[in-house]
Design an enzyme around this catalytic site. Structure first.
Site, PDB file in Angstrom:
ATOM      1  N   TYR A  51     -20.961  -2.983  11.413  1.00  0.00           N
ATOM      2  CA  TYR A  51     -20.323  -1.905  12.170  1.00  0.00           C
ATOM      3  C   TYR A  51     -19.680  -2.476  13.428  1.00  0.00           C
ATOM      4  O   TYR A  51     -20.275  -3.327  14.102  1.00  0.00           O
ATOM      5  CB  TYR A  51     -21.356  -0.842  12.586  1.00  0.00           C
ATOM      6  CG  TYR A  51     -21.221   0.409  11.753  1.00  0.00           C
ATOM      7  CD1 TYR A  51     -20.012   1.088  11.712  1.00  0.00           C
ATOM      8  CD2 TYR A  51     -22.279   0.906  11.006  1.00  0.00           C
ATOM      9  CE1 TYR A  51     -19.862   2.229  10.944  1.00  0.00           C
ATOM     10  CE2 TYR A  51     -22.129   2.049  10.226  1.00  0.00           C
ATOM     11  CZ  TYR A  51     -20.916   2.711  10.198  1.00  0.00           C
ATOM     12  OH  TYR A  51     -20.754   3.821   9.444  1.00  0.00           O
ATOM     13  N   GLU A  53     -17.331  -0.342  15.769  1.00  0.00           N
ATOM     14  CA  GLU A  53     -16.466   0.629  16.442  1.00  0.00           C
ATOM     15  C   GLU A  53     -15.958   0.055  17.763  1.00  0.00           C
ATOM     16  O   GLU A  53     -16.723  -0.568  18.511  1.00  0.00           O
ATOM     17  CB  GLU A  53     -17.218   1.938  16.733  1.00  0.00           C
ATOM     18  CG  GLU A  53     -17.030   2.968  15.644  1.00  0.00           C
ATOM     19  CD  GLU A  53     -18.292   3.233  14.886  1.00  0.00           C
ATOM     20  OE1 GLU A  53     -19.050   2.254  14.649  1.00  0.00           O
ATOM     21  OE2 GLU A  53     -18.527   4.407  14.534  1.00  0.00           O
ATOM     22  N   ASP A 197       8.327   4.111   8.593  1.00  0.00           N
ATOM     23  CA  ASP A 197       7.246   3.835   7.644  1.00  0.00           C
ATOM     24  C   ASP A 197       7.803   2.812   6.649  1.00  0.00           C
ATOM     25  O   ASP A 197       8.573   3.155   5.751  1.00  0.00           O
ATOM     26  CB  ASP A 197       6.853   5.142   6.938  1.00  0.00           C
ATOM     27  CG  ASP A 197       5.733   4.941   5.934  1.00  0.00           C
ATOM     28  OD1 ASP A 197       5.487   3.784   5.542  1.00  0.00           O
ATOM     29  OD2 ASP A 197       5.116   5.945   5.534  1.00  0.00           O
ATOM     30  N   THR A 223       1.565  -0.033   4.833  1.00  0.00           N
ATOM     31  CA  THR A 223       0.385  -0.443   4.090  1.00  0.00           C
ATOM     32  C   THR A 223       0.447  -1.968   3.959  1.00  0.00           C
ATOM     33  O   THR A 223       1.480  -2.586   4.254  1.00  0.00           O
ATOM     34  CB  THR A 223       0.351   0.182   2.688  1.00  0.00           C
ATOM     35  OG1 THR A 223       1.586  -0.113   2.023  1.00  0.00           O
ATOM     36  CG2 THR A 223       0.160   1.680   2.764  1.00  0.00           C
ATOM     37  N   LYS A 226       1.468  -3.267  -0.875  1.00  0.00           N
ATOM     38  CA  LYS A 226       2.614  -3.076  -1.790  1.00  0.00           C
ATOM     39  C   LYS A 226       3.381  -4.394  -1.888  1.00  0.00           C
ATOM     40  O   LYS A 226       2.811  -5.367  -2.367  1.00  0.00           O
ATOM     41  CB  LYS A 226       3.456  -1.897  -1.296  1.00  0.00           C
ATOM     42  CG  LYS A 226       2.674  -0.563  -1.332  1.00  0.00           C
ATOM     43  CD  LYS A 226       3.560   0.617  -1.015  1.00  0.00           C
ATOM     44  CE  LYS A 226       2.835   1.939  -1.168  1.00  0.00           C
ATOM     45  NZ  LYS A 226       2.132   2.354   0.071  1.00  0.00           N
ATOM     46  N   ARG A 232      -5.814  -3.451   0.088  1.00  0.00           N
ATOM     47  CA  ARG A 232      -5.420  -2.048   0.256  1.00  0.00           C
ATOM     48  C   ARG A 232      -5.753  -1.587   1.674  1.00  0.00           C
ATOM     49  O   ARG A 232      -6.908  -1.652   2.093  1.00  0.00           O
ATOM     50  CB  ARG A 232      -6.209  -1.205  -0.747  1.00  0.00           C
ATOM     51  CG  ARG A 232      -5.781   0.238  -0.859  1.00  0.00           C
ATOM     52  CD  ARG A 232      -6.224   0.787  -2.180  1.00  0.00           C
ATOM     53  NE  ARG A 232      -5.480   0.112  -3.229  1.00  0.00           N
ATOM     54  CZ  ARG A 232      -4.353   0.582  -3.771  1.00  0.00           C
ATOM     55  NH1 ARG A 232      -3.883   1.733  -3.388  1.00  0.00           N
ATOM     56  NH2 ARG A 232      -3.739  -0.102  -4.716  1.00  0.00           N
TER      57      ARG A 232
HETATM   58  N1  DSN Z   1       1.430   6.299  -3.537  1.00  0.00           N
HETATM   59  C1  DSN Z   1       2.414   5.422  -2.965  1.00  0.00           C
HETATM   60  C2  DSN Z   1       3.537   5.146  -3.887  1.00  0.00           C
HETATM   61  O1  DSN Z   1       3.283   5.034  -5.074  1.00  0.00           O
HETATM   62  O2  DSN Z   1       4.660   4.994  -3.449  1.00  0.00           O
HETATM   63  C3  DSN Z   1       2.892   5.901  -1.643  1.00  0.00           C
HETATM   64  O3  DSN Z   1       1.821   6.069  -0.790  1.00  0.00           O
END
Ligand code: DSN
Length: 428
Positions: A51, A53, A197, A223, A226, A232
Site C-alpha cells: 500500500y 497512498e 485524450d 492509457t 494500446k 493496462r
Molecule cells: N475500449 C477502448 C477501445 O476499444 O477503443 C476505448 O477505451
C-alpha cells in the site's frame, strides 16, 4: 505458473486457453496489443502487496522506499518520452485519467465539448450515460457527412455557440491525424481549456509517427496498453501549473491506493518506448494499417476516409450486405478478431452497426509486415464475401492457425523474438 496450477486448476486452465487463443488467432482489435515479457513479469511481482497512498516521499504508509523508486522512474520516463512538464502515473485506467482532469478543471455547472461517440469519440468525452455527460453539460462535435473528416471550422462554430469550459480532442475510431494546433486555436477563441485524450495514438506519438499534442494541450490523458504496448492502465501529462491540482484529484480525490506493480510495469513500458526499436515498430504499425486498408479497398471495400494515418481504420460494410455484428462474428469463427463499430451517420444501432474497426498494432508487435497484411486482407474478403460457407471458413481457419504459428507470441514461457527487437538490455 506451477503454483497457480496447484492452487487453482480452473483459473490456470483459463489462462492456458487464453495464451493459446492469443498465439493462434489474429488480433486486429485496434485497442489491443501484446506487452513484453518484462512488462508481464513486473505485473506479477511482489509490488502488488504494497500500500502506498500518496506520492513519492509523501506517503501515508511506512515501507515505501522501493515503490517510491519505481513511481519516480515511471514519472520521469513518461515526462521524457512525451516532453511533458508533469506526469501522474497513478490512474488505474484511461477513464479515471479523464475523470481526474474533469475534477481538476471543472465544477459541475461547467460545460464540455467532445467528439460524438457515434462518430468515433469515447464514452468519457461527454456521452450522456457516462459520468462525463451526467455531471457536466455536454455537447459534441462530429465529422463531416461527406468527407468523414473532422471539420475544424464546424467545431469552431459549435464551440462559439456552446461556449464550453473544456474541449476534448481525441478519438477511439478516427483514422486521420488530429490537428492539435487547430484545437488549441478553437479553445483559445472561446476561452476553454484543452484536454487531449491520446489513448489510442500514444505509441505513435511517442514513436514520432503522429503530431504531438503536448505543446498545445493543458492536459493530455492516455492509457498505457494500446499502441503504447505497456500494462493496462492510465496516466496524465500536464503543464507544471496544473500539477498539484491533478495530483490532488487523482489521490485523494478519486482513487485510494495506487497499484504499485502496475506503476512499475508502466515504468518498464515507458523505458521500452524510449528505444529506436519501439519507434521503428510504430512506423511499421502505420505502414501495416495502410497496407491492410489498401488491400481491402482493392477488393472493393469502403474504408472510411479512403485510408489511414494511424494504426486503425473503419470499414463501412453497407455495400457488402453484412452488418458489423455479423462480420465480427464470422471473422472470429476463423480466428480473426475485429470489433463491430458504428460508422459516422450509421443507420444501424450500436449493437448491430454497419462497420468494423480494424487495427494493426498487435499484429505489428508480432513481427508482421505489409505482405502479411495483404494475406490477411484476402482472408477478411473471402470470409465476408461468403459468411454462410462453413467449408470456406474451416479452410481459412486452418490457414490462419498455420500462419500464426510463424509469429510466436509468448512461446513456452520464453521470450519470442519480435517482442524483443530493439528493446533495452541491461548489463547484469
Ligand atoms: N475500449 C477502448 C477501445 O476499444 O477503443 C476505448 O477505451
Amino acid at each position: 505458473m506451477d503454483s497457480l496450477k496447484q492452487v487453482d486448476r480452473e483459473v490456470w486452465q483459463a489462462i492456458q486457453d487464453e495464451l493459446e487463443r492469443q498465439q493462434f488467432h489474429l488480433e486486429l482489435i485496434a485497442s489491443e496489443n501484446y506487452c513484453t515479457p518484462a512488462v508481464l513479469e513486473v505485473q506479477g511481482s511482489v509490488l502488488t502487496n504494497k500500500y502506498a497512498e500518496g506520492y513519492p516521499n509523501k506517503r501515508y504508509y511506512s515501507g515505501c522506499d522501493n515503490v517510491d523508486v519505481v513511481e519516480r522512474l515511471a514519472m520521469e520516463r513518461a515526462k521524457r518520452l512525451f516532453g511533458a512538464e508533469h506526469a501522474n502515473v497513478q490512474p488505474h485506467s484511461g477513464s479515471q485519467a479523464n475523470m481526474a482532469v474533469y475534477f481538476a478543471a471543472l465544477t459541475p455547472e461547467h460545460r464540455v465539448l467532445g467528439m460524438d461517440i457515434t462518430h468515433g469519440g469515447h464514452l468519457t468525452h461527454g456521452f450522456k450515460k457516462n459520468f462525463s455527460g451526467q455531471i457536466y453539460e455536454a455537447a459534441t462535435y462530429g465529422v463531416d457527412r461527406e468527407t468523414k473528416l473532422l471539420d475544424y471550422e464546424a467545431i469552431m462554430e459549435k464551440a462559439r455557440t456552446f461556449q464550453p469550459d473544456l474541449i476534448i480532442a481525441g478519438a477511439s475510431a478516427y483514422s486521420r491525424a488530429i490537428d492539435f494546433a487547430k484545437f488549441r486555436e478553437i479553445a483559445d477563441d472561446v476561452g476553454a481549456l484543452l484536454m487531449v485524450d491520446m489513448a489510442h495514438i500514444a505509441g505513435l506519438i511517442a514513436g514520432k509517427q503522429h503530431p504531438d499534442p503536448v505543446p498545445y494541450a493543458d492536459f493530455v490523458t492516455s492509457t498505457t496498453h494500446k499502441t503504447l504496448g505497456g500494462p493496462r492502465g492510465g496516466f496524465i501529462l500536464c503543464k507544471a501549473k496544473y500539477a498539484a491540482k491533478i495530483d490532488q484529484k487523482v489521490f485523494p480525490g478519486m482513487q485510494g491506493g495506487p497499484l504499485m506493480h502496475i506503476i512499475a510495469a508502466k515504468a518498464v513500458g515507458f523505458k521500452e518506448a524510449l528505444t529506436d526499436g519501439f519507434r521503428e515498430r510504430q512506423r511499421q504499425t502505420v505502414a501495416n494499417a495502410r497496407a491492410l486498408a489498401q488491400e481491402l479497398m482493392n477488393r472493393g471495400y469502403d474504408v472510411i476516409t479512403g485510408g489511414t494515418d494511424n494504426h486503425l481504420f473503419l470499414l463501412d460494410l453497407t455495400n457488402k450486405d453484412i452488418s458489423g455484428r455479423d462480420a465480427q462474428g464470422c471473422l472470429s469463427e476463423v480466428g480473426i478478431y475485429v470489433n463491430k463499430n458504428l460508422i459516422p451517420f450509421d443507420e444501424r444501432g450500436a449493437f448491430e452497426t454497419s462497420g468494423i474497426r480494424v487495427g494493426s498494432a498487435a499484429a505489428t508487435t508480432r513481427g508482421m509486415k505489409e505482405q502479411e497484411m495483404v494475406t490477411i486482407g484476402g482472408w477478411i474478403d473471402r470470409v465476408l464475401s461468403a459468411p454462410w460457407d462453413d467449408e470456406l471458413k474451416k479452410s481459412v481457419k486452418k490457414e490462419v492457425t498455420d500462419f500464426c504459428a510463424s509469429f510466436p507470441v509468448y512461446e513456452n514461457g520464453t521470450i519470442s523474438a519480435p517482442l524483443l527487437e530493439g528493446l533495452p538490455t541491461e548489463k547484469s
